[in-house]
Scaffold this motif. Structure first.
Motif: not given
Lengths: 519, 313
Positions: A116-125, A127-146
């Motif tokens: 997915l297109p990111r607004l800034v590099p490393n905007e989000f990461a 990960t996939s959890r053990d129960d199969g859930t896929i999680v997209l987490a915004l990076s606090p640094d990028a959020t702060r910069a934004r």
């Protein structure tokens, strides 16, 4: 100790003269010549006006971003022919999660989301959890910069909106991470400006899906929005934005030729014009909603393609509303909602009263201190008084040089500084008196008095200095003005007593060579 | 007037035995501070708008104000006014409203404006303040933080420049001064707001200044009179600096007095607290800080054979 070189004498005199010169602009009108004219500004409590503290709703920024990411993700997954279940937004963790349709698709899902297109590099990461859930987490640094960018943009928009109202000399500053201070001299009823600043003014043009009236659950990809005029009525409006208000080039109040009522005309830039033309051409006969801050202003039926890039919005406006909406659309939408959390408005009459009260107190207090020093310390008291006057002049000079703002508590701070300032002279004179009593000659007594008293003066001023620096750091508004004047006052006090009054006393001694001292 | 001074507070050879009254002084101070503490918890400080949050609107009506009309206009706007009262002249009205977490103070203050305009056409709003609950909590936290950090810095500075006995007795005295000022605020119903924090910090700075001057003399005398008992030495130091102590408190008092008289509503509270603080701060230098130093340092400061302080500037 008892001798001053010519250079030293001259430089002390020069500082005093410079101080006096710097005070002049406060009392004389600026000449036509183009020379710097530094002046002390009067605070809002003295000249009247409004102080507004705006809170930036940074949570909504995260929320909006997660919302649009989830929309992008949905489309990307569909176009990659992948399924998903339970897309959910966790506002607190600033993350987005979903479950793959089938565990075997997990890796492909992760890849799609990663791409997915990111607004800034490393905007989000991702990960996939053990129960199969896929999680997209915004990076606090990028959020702060934004967030930082969003506040800067918001300040810009606030400035444009306030300038458009014709306010004179507004001050708009950032405070901390998520606050904006707006100071409006001369405006003691800021209701209109508060309304302008409290409106996000995000305008979008979106297609309407016809659903039976009263439908509470929106079809997929739609949102139920209320009408601006009739909050009890709703429309199902598509989430997809066909034309964005950001593509407006101009807007203004006008009258609707058909009804004669007030309306707002707008023009779009080339991107907006093309998008508007395309969507109106393809959807003749459907309703096209004009949405402002999640309320539908109107939703006319498209009769024919509109390719000129101009249009009018005919809500049920009165003249004021039309003018203000035009202003808001011209100035642009706020990237984040703002709310007024503190307001202080002072009428011009109260400000004038305060100036009178402050000036009166300053004059009387100054007079009382001078009389006291003359009665209790005689000739040396008068030297202290000269230093006191120089102190006042230097304080005004430094405040003008910084273009500082003088508030009512600031005037109080000045007065207290003057009361405290003679302390250093009192210390010196009392010390000289003691040394004389111990049997020293006038010369030795003066010498000892200056020497011994200096460390005491420094120590006693250092503590007061510390207390007021703290006040400056933690204080807000007028209290900072108070702390600033006292801090400057301590510096000028040290100069005027340790250099000026001492020099006067030494020069007096050198000229008269007295056998006794008048203490 | 241009030669020798005309007036003196005390003669230079004054010898008042201050230390004899040390227990009376300490006991009086302790009782006053304890009473202030009780007042602090009950009935407690009158918090100003800065720290309480809410709305205060001051209006000037074109004729004598009609309070009943204003009250009913506020009621029709669904506003629950905490108080609609007179202050100053008959045409001055003060309207106060409380706010909690959910109140949109920003909208309420505009409603109040409208209500006043309806009830008293021609009235002008002299002042309108609205502080949201979240902001007021933050202002209070910052105010207390400034007070706390200032006290710590004063402690550190005196410790650095003198010895720990000096620093500790100074800070204990300052805390005692502070509690009495709080008691004064409660009794006089002067609102505790940001400006009051500024007043208290100024008092702290002034009071410390006063103590530093006495301590400075104690330090000097410790070196000068190697064998004099600490009690006598403290008395001597206080007497020697008495003229200066009284002189400086007089000038500061005289400077603050016009503020209390002419300063108007916004500054007179501030100035009265200052005046109170000057009196308390000056007397505590003599009657509290020095006796505390005697209690703490009697053994240590005198038995020490090393010079009490390393150097003289």
């Amino acid at each position: 100790m008892m001798y001053y070189s010519r250079i030293k004498l001259l430089s002390v005199a020069a500082v005093c003269l410079l101080g006096a010169l710097l005070c002049v602009p406060n009392f004389v009108r600026k000449p036509a010549l183009n020379i710097p004219w530094p002046q002390i500004h009067l605070g809002l409590d003295l000249r009247g006006g409004s102080y507004l503290l705006l809170q930036v709703d940074l949570d909504s920024l995260t929320h909006d971003r997660l919302q649009s990411l989830s929309e992008n993700m949905r489309q990307a997954l569909i176009s990659a022919n992948l399924g998903y279940r339970n897309i959910s937004i966790d506002q607190k963790a600033a993350s987005l999660s979903f479950q793959p349709r089938d565990p075997s698709e997990k890796d492909r899902d992760v890849k799609v989301v990663e791409d997915l297109p990111r607004l800034v590099p490393n905007e989000f990461a991702v990960t996939s959890r053990d129960d199969g859930t896929i999680v997209l987490a915004l990076s606090p640094d990028a959020t702060r910069a934004r967030a930082h960018d969003a506040v800067s943009q918001a300040i810009e928009i606030v400035r444009r909106r306030i300038d458009a109202t014709g306010a004179v000399d507004p001050q708009i500053t950032r405070q901390g991470e998520d606050r904006i201070v707006v100071e409006l001299p001369g405006i003691s009823d800021p209701e209109r400006i508060k309304a302008l600043l409290g409106t996000t003014a995000r305008m979008t043009f979106r297609l309407v899906d016809e659903v039976p009236p009263g439908t509470a659950v929106a079809p997929p990809g739609d949102t139920i929005l209320p009408l601006a005029d009739h909050p009890d009525q709703t429309l199902a409006v598509r989430d997809h934005i066909d034309v964005d208000g950001a593509d407006l080039t101009n807007a203004g109040a006008t009258t609707d030729e058909q009804t004669g009522g007030w309306a707002v005309s707008f023009s779009l830039n080339s991107i907006g014009t093309r998008a508007f033309g395309d969507v109106t051409q393809a959807n003749v006969g459907r309703r096209f909603a004009i949405v402002l801050d999640n309320k539908v202003i109107e939703a006319p039926v498209i009769r024919s393609a509109i390719t000129g890039g101009n249009g009018i919005i005919t809500g049920n406006f009165d003249a004021h509303q039309a003018t203000d909406l035009g202003l808001l659309l011209r100035a642009g939408a706020l990237p984040v909602p703002l709310s007024v959390v503190e307001e202080r408005s002072i009428g011009p009459s109260l400000g004038a009263d305060s100036i009178r009260a402050g000036a009166m107190s300053l004059a009387v207090g100054f007079g009382l201190v001078i009389v006291f020093m003359a009665l209790f310390y005689g000739l040396f008291g008068w030297y202290a008084n000269v230093a006191l006057f120089a102190n006042l002049v230097l304080m005004l000079a430094i405040l003008s040089l910084f273009g500082a703002t003088l508030t009512l508590p600031g005037m109080a701070g000045m007065l207290l500084t003057l009361g405290m300032a003679v302390d250093a002279n009192i210390l010196i004179i009392e010390r000289i008196r003691e040394e004389l009593k111990r049997g020293r000659t006038p010369l030795a007594a003066m010498q000892a008095g200056f020497e011994r008293a200096t460390s005491t003066v420094l120590d006693s001023n250092a503590t007061a200095f510390l207390a007021h620096v703290m006040l400056f750091v933690f204080g807000t508004g007028p209290v900072r003005g108070f702390a600033l004047t006292i801090t400057i006052g301590i510096a000028t006090t040290l100069f005027s007593t340790l250099f000026l009054s001492r020099m006067l006393m030494v020069r007096w001694y050198a000229l008269t060579r007295p056998s006794t001292l008048p203490v | 007037m241009f030669g020798r001074p005309l007036l003196r507070f005390v003669r230079n050879d004054t010898h008042i035995n201050f230390m004899r009254g040390r227990f009376v002084g300490l006991a009086t101070s302790a009782v006053l501070s304890l009473a202030s503490l009780i007042l602090f918890f009950h009935p407690g400080l009158t918090l100003g708008l800065d720290f309480r949050g809410g709305i205060v609107v001051e209006a000037k009506t074109s004729g004598p104000a009609d309070f009943g009309k204003i009250r009913s206009a506020l009621a029709t706007h669904n506003l629950k006014a905490e108080g609609v009262q007179a202050f100053g002249g008959p045409d001055d009205v003060l309207i106060r409203l409380d706010a909690d977490e959910t109140t949109n103070t920003n909208a309420v203050v505009d409603e109040v404006r409208h209500a006043v305009a309806e009830a008293q056409p021609g009235a002008t709003i002299v002042r309108a303040d609205a502080v949201g609950a979240s902001v007021s909590a933050e202002l209070l936290r910052n105010g207390l933080l400034a007070l706390g950090i200032s006290l710590l810095m004063i402690l550190a500075y005196i410790w650095f420049r003198f010895e720990w006995e000096f620093a500790l007795s100074a800070v204990i005295t300052l805390v005692l001064d502070l509690t009495k000022t709080v008691g004064f605020l409660v009794l006089t119903h002067i609102e505790f707001d940001l400006v009051m924090v500024a007043a208290i910090l100024t008092i702290l700075g002034y009071s410390t200044n006063d103590k530093v001057v006495v301590y400075d003399r104690v330090r000097e005398n410790l070196r000068r009179y190697r064998t004099m008992p600490l009690r006598e030495l403290l008395d001597l130091s206080i007497n020697e600096t008495l003229n200066r102590t009284l002189g400086t408190s007089c000038t500061v008092f005289l400077a603050a007095l016009p503020l209390a008289i002419f300063g108007g509503a916004s500054l007179s509270g501030f100035a009265w607290v200052m005046l109170f603080g000057i009196v308390v701060g000056t007397s505590s230098s003599i009657f509290i800080a020095a006796p505390l130093l005697l209690l703490m340092g009697e053994k240590r400061l005198r038995k020490d054979t090393r010079p009490a302080v390393q150097q003289e500037v």
